[in-house]
Design a protein around this motif. Structure first.
Motif, mmCIF file in Angstrom:
data_model
loop_
_atom_site.group_PDB
_atom_site.id
_atom_site.type_symbol
_atom_site.label_atom_id
_atom_site.label_comp_id
_atom_site.label_asym_id
_atom_site.label_seq_id
_atom_site.Cartn_x
_atom_site.Cartn_y
_atom_site.Cartn_z
ATOM 1 N N LYS A 211 0.904 -0.062 8.261
ATOM 2 C CA LYS A 211 2.322 -0.135 7.911
ATOM 3 C C LYS A 211 2.533 0.203 6.444
ATOM 4 O O LYS A 211 3.491 0.882 6.079
ATOM 5 C CB LYS A 211 2.882 -1.533 8.205
ATOM 6 C CG LYS A 211 3.180 -1.781 9.648
ATOM 7 C CD LYS A 211 3.813 -3.140 9.823
ATOM 8 C CE LYS A 211 4.123 -3.412 11.270
ATOM 9 N NZ LYS A 211 4.767 -4.716 11.454
ATOM 10 N N ILE A 212 1.642 -0.297 5.601
ATOM 11 C CA ILE A 212 1.736 0.004 4.168
ATOM 12 C C ILE A 212 1.577 1.500 3.940
ATOM 13 O O ILE A 212 2.365 2.125 3.241
ATOM 14 C CB ILE A 212 0.683 -0.791 3.370
ATOM 15 C CG1 ILE A 212 0.995 -2.287 3.406
ATOM 16 C CG2 ILE A 212 0.601 -0.287 1.932
ATOM 17 C CD1 ILE A 212 -0.100 -3.155 2.833
ATOM 18 N N PHE A 213 0.541 2.083 4.543
ATOM 19 C CA PHE A 213 0.263 3.503 4.338
ATOM 20 C C PHE A 213 1.402 4.379 4.845
ATOM 21 O O PHE A 213 1.753 5.379 4.218
ATOM 22 C CB PHE A 213 -1.054 3.906 5.013
ATOM 23 C CG PHE A 213 -1.425 5.335 4.760
ATOM 24 C CD1 PHE A 213 -1.950 5.719 3.537
ATOM 25 C CD2 PHE A 213 -1.222 6.304 5.722
ATOM 26 C CE1 PHE A 213 -2.277 7.038 3.280
ATOM 27 C CE2 PHE A 213 -1.547 7.634 5.480
ATOM 28 C CZ PHE A 213 -2.076 8.000 4.256
ATOM 29 N N LYS A 214 1.983 4.024 5.964
ATOM 30 C CA LYS A 214 3.045 4.838 6.558
ATOM 31 C C LYS A 214 4.428 4.544 5.978
ATOM 32 O O LYS A 214 5.373 5.268 6.270
ATOM 33 C CB LYS A 214 3.076 4.631 8.078
ATOM 34 C CG LYS A 214 1.870 5.267 8.763
ATOM 35 C CD LYS A 214 2.044 5.324 10.242
ATOM 36 C CE LYS A 214 3.062 6.322 10.608
ATOM 37 N NZ LYS A 214 2.706 7.495 11.284
ATOM 38 N N LYS B 179 6.126 8.223 -0.718
ATOM 39 C CA LYS B 179 6.822 8.849 -1.849
ATOM 40 C C LYS B 179 6.053 8.678 -3.154
ATOM 41 O O LYS B 179 5.957 9.606 -3.953
ATOM 42 C CB LYS B 179 8.234 8.295 -1.983
ATOM 43 C CG LYS B 179 9.166 8.838 -0.923
ATOM 44 C CD LYS B 179 10.571 8.317 -1.091
ATOM 45 C CE LYS B 179 11.485 8.928 -0.039
ATOM 46 N NZ LYS B 179 12.861 8.457 -0.154
ATOM 47 N N VAL B 180 5.496 7.489 -3.362
ATOM 48 C CA VAL B 180 4.708 7.256 -4.577
ATOM 49 C C VAL B 180 3.456 8.131 -4.563
ATOM 50 O O VAL B 180 3.093 8.732 -5.577
ATOM 51 C CB VAL B 180 4.358 5.760 -4.735
ATOM 52 C CG1 VAL B 180 3.316 5.543 -5.810
ATOM 53 C CG2 VAL B 180 5.609 4.947 -5.033
ATOM 54 N N ASN C 259 -5.686 4.175 3.660
ATOM 55 C CA ASN C 259 -5.557 5.053 4.822
ATOM 56 C C ASN C 259 -6.692 4.802 5.813
ATOM 57 O O ASN C 259 -6.456 4.635 7.013
ATOM 58 C CB ASN C 259 -5.557 6.512 4.371
ATOM 59 C CG ASN C 259 -5.325 7.492 5.497
ATOM 60 O OD1 ASN C 259 -5.046 7.132 6.632
ATOM 61 N ND2 ASN C 259 -5.449 8.761 5.182
ATOM 62 N N ALA C 260 -7.927 4.749 5.335
ATOM 63 C CA ALA C 260 -9.081 4.545 6.212
ATOM 64 C C ALA C 260 -9.023 3.184 6.885
ATOM 65 O O ALA C 260 -9.287 3.056 8.084
ATOM 66 C CB ALA C 260 -10.376 4.687 5.410
ATOM 67 N N TYR C 261 -8.689 2.162 6.132
ATOM 68 C CA TYR C 261 -8.615 0.814 6.697
ATOM 69 C C TYR C 261 -7.459 0.703 7.693
ATOM 70 O O TYR C 261 -7.592 0.079 8.739
ATOM 71 C CB TYR C 261 -8.460 -0.221 5.583
ATOM 72 C CG TYR C 261 -8.524 -1.637 6.087
ATOM 73 C CD1 TYR C 261 -9.744 -2.217 6.409
ATOM 74 C CD2 TYR C 261 -7.365 -2.386 6.247
ATOM 75 C CE1 TYR C 261 -9.805 -3.519 6.887
ATOM 76 C CE2 TYR C 261 -7.420 -3.683 6.718
ATOM 77 C CZ TYR C 261 -8.641 -4.242 7.036
ATOM 78 O OH TYR C 261 -8.696 -5.519 7.516
#
Length: 119
Positions: A3-6, A12-13, A66-68
């Motif tokens: 959720k954080i990655f997406k 944007k950052v 991303n990997a996690y």
């Protein structure tokens, strides 16, 4: 972590950092190339090396999230993940005992701009 990655803000950052790093690479190439015989070049080059170290670590954190978040199979099956792994590994190796030319690192990071158009 997925959720954080997406999340829109994370994406944007990340894009902003990639674009800023691309712009920094252009400025670095112009300033360092134009100052071949200038003694003040060492100070400028030191600043760019510190920025490059910070960016490499930021990209490592992004890759780790991303990997996690996607874990093994979805992460490994994505060709953009392979590109990211290669760019981050090359950047990190350049910080250590391998002295990879900065032009190669700049080129590798510039390739990441292509990835932004896939997001």
């Amino acid at each position: 972590m997925r959720k954080i990655f997406k999340s829109e803000i994370f994406q944007k950052v990340s894009a902003l950092i990639i674009f800023a790093n691309f712009a920094q690479s252009i400025v670095e190439a112009q300033l360092i190339g134009a100052r071949d015989n200038d003694p003040s070049r060492d100070g400028i080059q030191d600043v760019f090396e510190r920025v490059n170290t910070a960016v490499a670590l930021i990209f490592l954190v992004e890759l780790t999230i991303n990997a996690y978040g996607y874990w093994f199979q979805p992460f490994i099956r994505n060709p953009w993940s392979w590109l990211d792994m290669f760019v981050v590994a090359t950047s990190l190796l350049a910080l250590g005992p391998l002295r990879i030319p900065t032009s190669v690192i700049r080129f590798m990071r510039a390739i990441r701009i292509i990835r932004l158009f896939n997001r």
